[in-house]
Motif scaffolding. Structure first.
Motif, PDB file in Angstrom:
ATOM      1  N   ARG A   1       7.760  -4.107 -11.995  1.00  0.00           N
ATOM      2  CA  ARG A   1       8.676  -4.268 -10.856  1.00  0.00           C
ATOM      3  C   ARG A   1       8.341  -5.522 -10.063  1.00  0.00           C
ATOM      4  O   ARG A   1       7.240  -6.033 -10.136  1.00  0.00           O
ATOM      5  N   ASP A   2       9.340  -5.976  -9.315  1.00  0.00           N
ATOM      6  CA  ASP A   2       9.191  -7.091  -8.374  1.00  0.00           C
ATOM      7  C   ASP A   2       9.650  -6.608  -7.011  1.00  0.00           C
ATOM      8  O   ASP A   2      10.640  -5.887  -6.921  1.00  0.00           O
TER       9      ASP A   2
ATOM     10  N   PHE B   1       0.811  -1.217   0.000  1.00  0.00           N
ATOM     11  CA  PHE B   1       0.000   0.000   0.000  1.00  0.00           C
ATOM     12  C   PHE B   1       0.846   1.269   0.000  1.00  0.00           C
ATOM     13  O   PHE B   1       0.396   2.312  -0.456  1.00  0.00           O
ATOM     14  N   ASN B   2       2.102   1.187   0.449  1.00  0.00           N
ATOM     15  CA  ASN B   2       3.008   2.329   0.286  1.00  0.00           C
ATOM     16  C   ASN B   2       3.305   2.548  -1.198  1.00  0.00           C
ATOM     17  O   ASN B   2       3.430   3.674  -1.655  1.00  0.00           O
ATOM     18  N   ILE B   3       3.404   1.439  -1.954  1.00  0.00           N
ATOM     19  CA  ILE B   3       3.726   1.538  -3.384  1.00  0.00           C
ATOM     20  C   ILE B   3       2.535   2.074  -4.187  1.00  0.00           C
ATOM     21  O   ILE B   3       2.702   2.928  -5.059  1.00  0.00           O
ATOM     22  N   ILE B   4       1.318   1.590  -3.901  1.00  0.00           N
ATOM     23  CA  ILE B   4       0.161   1.966  -4.744  1.00  0.00           C
ATOM     24  C   ILE B   4      -0.715   3.061  -4.131  1.00  0.00           C
ATOM     25  O   ILE B   4      -1.749   3.406  -4.686  1.00  0.00           O
ATOM     26  N   ASN B   5      -0.276   3.608  -3.016  1.00  0.00           N
ATOM     27  CA  ASN B   5      -1.099   4.567  -2.263  1.00  0.00           C
ATOM     28  C   ASN B   5      -1.709   5.680  -3.119  1.00  0.00           C
ATOM     29  O   ASN B   5      -2.875   6.016  -2.958  1.00  0.00           O
ATOM     30  N   PHE B   6      -0.925   6.226  -4.045  1.00  0.00           N
ATOM     31  CA  PHE B   6      -1.416   7.374  -4.820  1.00  0.00           C
ATOM     32  C   PHE B   6      -2.379   6.965  -5.939  1.00  0.00           C
ATOM     33  O   PHE B   6      -2.994   7.803  -6.578  1.00  0.00           O
TER      34      PHE B   6
ATOM     35  N   LYS C   1      10.518  -8.432  -3.287  1.00  0.00           N
ATOM     36  CA  LYS C   1      10.598  -9.700  -2.563  1.00  0.00           C
ATOM     37  C   LYS C   1      10.536  -9.479  -1.052  1.00  0.00           C
ATOM     38  O   LYS C   1      11.160  -8.554  -0.530  1.00  0.00           O
ATOM     39  N   TYR C   2       9.778 -10.334  -0.391  1.00  0.00           N
ATOM     40  CA  TYR C   2       9.667 -10.324   1.076  1.00  0.00           C
ATOM     41  C   TYR C   2       9.790 -11.767   1.533  1.00  0.00           C
ATOM     42  O   TYR C   2       8.777 -12.452   1.689  1.00  0.00           O
ATOM     43  N   GLY C   3      11.009 -12.265   1.672  1.00  0.00           N
ATOM     44  CA  GLY C   3      11.195 -13.652   2.078  1.00  0.00           C
ATOM     45  C   GLY C   3      10.597 -14.594   1.046  1.00  0.00           C
ATOM     46  O   GLY C   3      10.966 -14.575  -0.123  1.00  0.00           O
ATOM     47  N   LYS C   4       9.632 -15.425   1.482  1.00  0.00           N
ATOM     48  CA  LYS C   4       9.025 -16.425   0.586  1.00  0.00           C
ATOM     49  C   LYS C   4       7.949 -15.834  -0.319  1.00  0.00           C
ATOM     50  O   LYS C   4       7.424 -16.511  -1.193  1.00  0.00           O
ATOM     51  N   THR C   5       7.587 -14.574  -0.085  1.00  0.00           N
ATOM     52  CA  THR C   5       6.523 -13.933  -0.867  1.00  0.00           C
ATOM     53  C   THR C   5       7.107 -12.843  -1.761  1.00  0.00           C
ATOM     54  O   THR C   5       7.975 -12.081  -1.338  1.00  0.00           O
ATOM     55  N   THR C   6       6.625 -12.785  -2.990  1.00  0.00           N
ATOM     56  CA  THR C   6       7.033 -11.718  -3.911  1.00  0.00           C
ATOM     57  C   THR C   6       5.789 -11.039  -4.464  1.00  0.00           C
ATOM     58  O   THR C   6       4.779 -11.691  -4.716  1.00  0.00           O
ATOM     59  N   LEU C   7       5.861  -9.728  -4.606  1.00  0.00           N
ATOM     60  CA  LEU C   7       4.819  -8.969  -5.297  1.00  0.00           C
ATOM     61  C   LEU C   7       5.375  -8.609  -6.674  1.00  0.00           C
ATOM     62  O   LEU C   7       6.457  -8.033  -6.773  1.00  0.00           O
ATOM     63  N   THR C   8       4.643  -8.966  -7.709  1.00  0.00           N
ATOM     64  CA  THR C   8       5.033  -8.593  -9.069  1.00  0.00           C
ATOM     65  C   THR C   8       3.964  -7.654  -9.620  1.00  0.00           C
ATOM     66  O   THR C   8       2.773  -7.919  -9.482  1.00  0.00           O
ATOM     67  N   PHE C   9       4.416  -6.540 -10.189  1.00  0.00           N
ATOM     68  CA  PHE C   9       3.507  -5.496 -10.684  1.00  0.00           C
ATOM     69  C   PHE C   9       3.517  -5.503 -12.214  1.00  0.00           C
ATOM     70  O   PHE C   9       4.585  -5.514 -12.829  1.00  0.00           O
ATOM     71  N   TYR C  10       2.331  -5.507 -12.791  1.00  0.00           N
ATOM     72  CA  TYR C  10       2.196  -5.426 -14.246  1.00  0.00           C
ATOM     73  C   TYR C  10       1.437  -4.153 -14.601  1.00  0.00           C
ATOM     74  O   TYR C  10       0.507  -3.768 -13.905  1.00  0.00           O
ATOM     75  N   LYS C  11       1.877  -3.542 -15.704  1.00  0.00           N
ATOM     76  CA  LYS C  11       1.174  -2.370 -16.228  1.00  0.00           C
ATOM     77  C   LYS C  11       0.911  -2.598 -17.719  1.00  0.00           C
ATOM     78  O   LYS C  11       1.433  -3.521 -18.314  1.00  0.00           O
ATOM     79  N   MET C  12       0.116  -1.706 -18.273  1.00  0.00           N
ATOM     80  CA  MET C  12      -0.256  -1.802 -19.687  1.00  0.00           C
ATOM     81  C   MET C  12       0.749  -1.023 -20.532  1.00  0.00           C
ATOM     82  O   MET C  12       1.084   0.113 -20.191  1.00  0.00           O
ATOM     83  N   GLU C  13       1.203  -1.636 -21.616  1.00  0.00           N
ATOM     84  CA  GLU C  13       2.090  -0.912 -22.520  1.00  0.00           C
ATOM     85  C   GLU C  13       1.320   0.226 -23.171  1.00  0.00           C
ATOM     86  O   GLU C  13       0.155   0.052 -23.523  1.00  0.00           O
ATOM     87  N   GLU C  14       1.976   1.369 -23.305  1.00  0.00           N
ATOM     88  CA  GLU C  14       1.291   2.503 -23.934  1.00  0.00           C
ATOM     89  C   GLU C  14       1.227   2.282 -25.431  1.00  0.00           C
ATOM     90  O   GLU C  14       2.151   1.747 -26.034  1.00  0.00           O
ATOM     91  N   GLU C  15       0.102   2.692 -26.004  1.00  0.00           N
ATOM     92  CA  GLU C  15      -0.060   2.553 -27.460  1.00  0.00           C
ATOM     93  C   GLU C  15       0.964   3.428 -28.171  1.00  0.00           C
ATOM     94  O   GLU C  15       1.167   4.578 -27.800  1.00  0.00           O
TER      95      GLU C  15
ATOM     96  N   ASP D   1      -3.739   3.398 -17.371  1.00  0.00           N
ATOM     97  CA  ASP D   1      -2.726   3.758 -16.373  1.00  0.00           C
ATOM     98  C   ASP D   1      -2.841   2.877 -15.115  1.00  0.00           C
ATOM     99  O   ASP D   1      -2.301   3.200 -14.075  1.00  0.00           O
ATOM    100  N   GLY D   2      -3.559   1.751 -15.250  1.00  0.00           N
ATOM    101  CA  GLY D   2      -3.801   0.888 -14.099  1.00  0.00           C
ATOM    102  C   GLY D   2      -2.621  -0.012 -13.758  1.00  0.00           C
ATOM    103  O   GLY D   2      -1.606  -0.054 -14.458  1.00  0.00           O
ATOM    104  N   VAL D   3      -2.770  -0.751 -12.655  1.00  0.00           N
ATOM    105  CA  VAL D   3      -1.720  -1.659 -12.201  1.00  0.00           C
ATOM    106  C   VAL D   3      -2.341  -2.980 -11.734  1.00  0.00           C
ATOM    107  O   VAL D   3      -3.429  -2.994 -11.168  1.00  0.00           O
ATOM    108  N   ILE D   4      -1.640  -4.071 -12.054  1.00  0.00           N
ATOM    109  CA  ILE D   4      -2.023  -5.388 -11.549  1.00  0.00           C
ATOM    110  C   ILE D   4      -0.963  -5.795 -10.548  1.00  0.00           C
ATOM    111  O   ILE D   4       0.238  -5.696 -10.823  1.00  0.00           O
ATOM    112  N   VAL D   5      -1.386  -6.233  -9.372  1.00  0.00           N
ATOM    113  CA  VAL D   5      -0.459  -6.677  -8.335  1.00  0.00           C
ATOM    114  C   VAL D   5      -0.672  -8.171  -8.131  1.00  0.00           C
ATOM    115  O   VAL D   5      -1.763  -8.607  -7.774  1.00  0.00           O
ATOM    116  N   VAL D   6       0.382  -8.956  -8.398  1.00  0.00           N
ATOM    117  CA  VAL D   6       0.311 -10.409  -8.229  1.00  0.00           C
ATOM    118  C   VAL D   6       1.149 -10.783  -7.008  1.00  0.00           C
ATOM    119  O   VAL D   6       2.333 -10.458  -6.943  1.00  0.00           O
ATOM    120  N   GLU D   7       0.527 -11.450  -6.042  1.00  0.00           N
ATOM    121  CA  GLU D   7       1.271 -11.955  -4.887  1.00  0.00           C
ATOM    122  C   GLU D   7       1.521 -13.437  -5.121  1.00  0.00           C
ATOM    123  O   GLU D   7       0.599 -14.188  -5.426  1.00  0.00           O
TER     124      GLU D   7
END
Length: 192
Positions: free
Chosen positions: A174-175, A39-44, A177-191, A150-156
């Motif tokens: 971006r990725d 939530f610090n990353i996606i807060n805005f 890592k938090y020990g055994k858990t990783t958050l991977t962020f996907y965004k849409m390529e701009e046209e 301009d959205g974001v997908i967060v995969v845990e």
């Protein structure tokens, strides 16, 4: 299960609220450390956003967004027990008016939302740690145009899992890592 019964809303109008968690081991709620960092990353991106919590579990991530000013959240989970917990947490957090629940599998949910022309600013994917579910879900989100430009997908996911750099028009931004858990962020390529 670590942290069982200890799941809280971190910030916003429902701050400090304890959420209900399941008795069984099938659902692993996101740990406080990972959730806080996320939530610090996606807060805005949260204020006035439309959120899709695709494997909702307890509803913790979607409820956190609603607590922080998201416009609405669609909670999807095929487990009846999980959906019952999600609904009880939505009620507890008093966010019924901003919440839609879908007690169906992720593929049916994505197709249904795509057919209605729904789009989301934030999409959470925290499925059970089974192989290949992520890529199917990401690919279907792309094919059904569910992500705002301009959205974001967060995969845990488990840190051992690796993800492709691109899936359709989605790219890995971006990725974390938090020990055994990783958050991977996907965004849409701009046209181009």
């Amino acid at each position: 299960m670590k942290g069982e019964g200890n799941l809280r809303v971190i910030s916003g109008k429902a701050r400090g609220l304890k959420l209900n968690t399941p008795k069984n081991q099938d659902v692993r709620p996101t740990t406080d450390r990972v959730k806080e960092s996320l939530f610090n990353i996606i807060n805005f991106d949260i204020m006035d956003s439309n959120v899709l919590d695709l494997f909702a579990g307890t509803g913790s991530l979607g409820i956190e967004c609603l607590s922080r000013g998201a416009n609405k959240c669609v909670f999807v989970d095929k487990s009846k027990e999980s959906m019952s917990i999600v609904k009880s947490n939505i009620k507890k957090a008093r966010v019924e008016n901003e919440s839609i629940t879908m007690n169906i599998d992720f593929k049916s949910a994505i197709l249904s939302l795509g057919n209605k022309g729904e789009k989301f600013n934030i999409i959470f994917m925290d499925p059970p740690y089974y192989k290949n579910m992520f890529e199917d879900a990401l690919s279907m989100v792309d094919q059904n145009n569910l992500l705002e430009e301009d959205g974001v997908i967060v995969v845990e996911h488990d840190t051992k899992d690796s993800f492709p750099e691109n899936i359709g028009r989605l790219y890995k931004s971006r990725d974390k890592k938090y020990g055994k858990t990783t958050l991977t962020f996907y965004k849409m390529e701009e046209e181009a």
